[in-house]
Design a protein around this motif. Sequence first.
Motif, PDB file in Angstrom:
ATOM      1  N   GLY A   1     -51.230 116.389  65.910  1.00  9.02           N
ATOM      2  CA  GLY A   1     -50.706 115.051  65.629  1.00  9.02           C
ATOM      3  C   GLY A   1     -49.358 114.698  66.206  1.00  9.02           C
ATOM      4  O   GLY A   1     -48.968 113.534  66.186  1.00  9.02           O
ATOM      5  N   TRP A   2     -48.593 115.701  66.709  1.00  7.47           N
ATOM      6  CA  TRP A   2     -47.260 115.363  67.222  1.00  7.47           C
ATOM      7  C   TRP A   2     -47.392 114.843  68.644  1.00  7.47           C
ATOM      8  O   TRP A   2     -46.964 115.476  69.601  1.00  7.47           O
ATOM      9  CB  TRP A   2     -46.325 116.574  67.159  1.00  7.47           C
ATOM     10  N   LYS A   3     -47.985 113.679  68.745  1.00  4.40           N
ATOM     11  CA  LYS A   3     -48.306 113.130  70.060  1.00  4.40           C
ATOM     12  C   LYS A   3     -47.718 111.734  70.185  1.00  4.40           C
ATOM     13  O   LYS A   3     -47.954 110.878  69.340  1.00  4.40           O
ATOM     14  CB  LYS A   3     -49.833 113.069  70.222  1.00  4.40           C
ATOM     15  N   ASP A   4     -46.918 111.543  71.210  1.00  9.31           N
ATOM     16  CA  ASP A   4     -46.439 110.208  71.545  1.00  9.31           C
ATOM     17  C   ASP A   4     -45.970 110.232  72.991  1.00  9.31           C
ATOM     18  O   ASP A   4     -46.234 111.191  73.718  1.00  9.31           O
ATOM     19  CB  ASP A   4     -45.338 109.724  70.565  1.00  9.31           C
ATOM     20  N   ALA A   5     -45.253 109.183  73.406  1.00  9.85           N
ATOM     21  CA  ALA A   5     -44.832 109.085  74.812  1.00  9.85           C
ATOM     22  C   ALA A   5     -43.958 110.268  75.234  1.00  9.85           C
ATOM     23  O   ALA A   5     -43.924 110.644  76.401  1.00  9.85           O
ATOM     24  CB  ALA A   5     -44.077 107.775  75.017  1.00  9.85           C
ATOM     25  N   ARG A   6     -43.267 110.894  74.264  1.00  4.83           N
ATOM     26  CA  ARG A   6     -42.341 111.981  74.596  1.00  4.83           C
ATOM     27  C   ARG A   6     -42.913 113.377  74.352  1.00  4.83           C
ATOM     28  O   ARG A   6     -42.376 114.363  74.823  1.00  4.83           O
ATOM     29  CB  ARG A   6     -41.046 111.833  73.763  1.00  4.83           C
ATOM     30  N   ASN A   7     -43.982 113.459  73.552  1.00  2.00           N
ATOM     31  CA  ASN A   7     -44.418 114.775  73.063  1.00  2.00           C
ATOM     32  C   ASN A   7     -45.871 115.105  73.366  1.00  2.00           C
ATOM     33  O   ASN A   7     -46.758 114.267  73.170  1.00  2.00           O
ATOM     34  CB  ASN A   7     -44.205 114.846  71.545  1.00  2.00           C
ATOM     35  N   ASP A   8     -46.096 116.347  73.810  1.00  2.00           N
ATOM     36  CA  ASP A   8     -47.440 116.889  74.001  1.00  2.00           C
ATOM     37  C   ASP A   8     -47.698 117.845  72.840  1.00  2.00           C
ATOM     38  O   ASP A   8     -47.017 118.858  72.706  1.00  2.00           O
ATOM     39  CB  ASP A   8     -47.488 117.648  75.346  1.00  2.00           C
ATOM     40  N   PRO A   9     -48.674 117.516  71.967  1.00  2.00           N
ATOM     41  CA  PRO A   9     -48.838 118.302  70.742  1.00  2.00           C
ATOM     42  C   PRO A   9     -49.119 119.792  70.980  1.00  2.00           C
ATOM     43  O   PRO A   9     -48.723 120.633  70.173  1.00  2.00           O
ATOM     44  CB  PRO A   9     -50.004 117.632  70.016  1.00  2.00           C
ATOM     45  N   VAL A  10     -49.775 120.134  72.077  1.00  2.00           N
ATOM     46  CA  VAL A  10     -50.105 121.543  72.329  1.00  2.00           C
ATOM     47  C   VAL A  10     -48.826 122.368  72.532  1.00  2.00           C
ATOM     48  O   VAL A  10     -48.784 123.553  72.229  1.00  2.00           O
ATOM     49  CB  VAL A  10     -51.059 121.668  73.547  1.00  2.00           C
ATOM     50  N   LYS A  11     -47.763 121.697  73.020  1.00  2.00           N
ATOM     51  CA  LYS A  11     -46.487 122.400  73.217  1.00  2.00           C
ATOM     52  C   LYS A  11     -45.582 122.300  71.988  1.00  2.00           C
ATOM     53  O   LYS A  11     -44.497 122.863  71.959  1.00  2.00           O
ATOM     54  CB  LYS A  11     -45.754 121.815  74.431  1.00  2.00           C
ATOM     55  N   ALA A  12     -46.022 121.528  70.988  1.00  2.00           N
ATOM     56  CA  ALA A  12     -45.162 121.253  69.833  1.00  2.00           C
ATOM     57  C   ALA A  12     -45.003 122.467  68.924  1.00  2.00           C
ATOM     58  O   ALA A  12     -44.025 122.581  68.196  1.00  2.00           O
ATOM     59  CB  ALA A  12     -45.729 120.083  69.034  1.00  2.00           C
ATOM     60  N   VAL A  13     -45.980 123.377  68.945  1.00  7.06           N
ATOM     61  CA  VAL A  13     -45.903 124.551  68.063  1.00  7.06           C
ATOM     62  C   VAL A  13     -46.484 125.763  68.784  1.00  7.06           C
ATOM     63  O   VAL A  13     -47.514 125.663  69.452  1.00  7.06           O
ATOM     64  CB  VAL A  13     -46.616 124.271  66.710  1.00  7.06           C
ATOM     65  N   THR A  14     -45.767 126.898  68.673  1.00  6.20           N
ATOM     66  CA  THR A  14     -46.219 128.158  69.288  1.00  6.20           C
ATOM     67  C   THR A  14     -46.005 129.289  68.296  1.00  6.20           C
ATOM     68  O   THR A  14     -45.336 129.118  67.269  1.00  6.20           O
ATOM     69  CB  THR A  14     -45.399 128.487  70.563  1.00  6.20           C
TER      70      THR A  14
END
Length: 327
Positions: A254-267
């Motif tokens: 869900g952390w998806k917008d113009a600035r964020n790619d959700p796959v990179k949001a959490v590791t």
Amino acid sequence: MSSSFKEIQIQHQKHYSNITSFLFPSVLSPNPFSSSTLSFFTDSIRAQKPFLDSLLLKTGAILFRGFDVNTAKDFNDVVEAFGFEELPYVGGAAPRTNVVGRVFTANESPPDQKIPFHHEMAQVPEFPSKLFFFCEVEPGSGGETPIVLSHVVYERMKERYPDFVEKIEEHGLIYTRVLGEEDDPSSPIGRGWKSTFLTNDKSMAEQRAAKLGITLEWFEDGVKTIMGPIPAIKYDKSRNRKIWFNSMVAAYTGWKDARNDPVKAVTFGDGQPLPGDIIHDCLKFLEEESLAIPWQKGDVLLIDNWAVLHARRSFNPPRRVLASLCK
């Protein structure tokens, strides 16, 4: 049962029975022989706080339905009656507006977006222990706030993916989010850095971020925030059980917008990428174990953030649900 509150059963509740048997969530309405006025409700909360505390400990969530709570000010009076300390909203991702006193709008992202399951502010070290939600305007349709017991999700994940669970228990998770300068109401994670850290000053933002264990990397029109590694599984001492206390599914899906790619949001805490198939299975478990009670005007929902994850379904306006966070 105490005299002011009547425990009732409604559709959508789940029945659990292990050591003790209970309905999730508990639903309390005014006792037919007592009053439903706001002042009687707040007096009853103060008088019967030990009963309410023990019920919340047992079930994890209480829905108060049928009381005379009509406005944000009324809701603020209800929150105050419980006597929990307020938690300032520093470090959270959602765009919110202060309405009155301790009351804020819930996440203001657009109606067509759903908000995935999460423990409130699980991605920062200082998170609320309790949350209140209040339905001021009933949704046209949809717009429920689904809830799910965290230890049940942990147990299902542990049973299905023991190695994965062991790895996140050992390494924790790292959350990364890119923030613009100002709030972006079109995004469910659109809080800008100025309102995230409650300042216009970059060095003050750095100080406040450091207190939360967040590293900031500035660039021309915003900042990247890196949080962690922080634990993904916590131990709920009050109930003696492990809980699925993280924002993994929410960030990854869900952390998806113009600035964020959700796959990179959490590791993983060691920086390795997470396996997408396992995250989507976790989302499936969350959906299967959850329940969603349609909002009615005047509903107040108290959630123990140590026990329960919550979400938001998409909706057709109007809908106004307000929130308050407690330490």
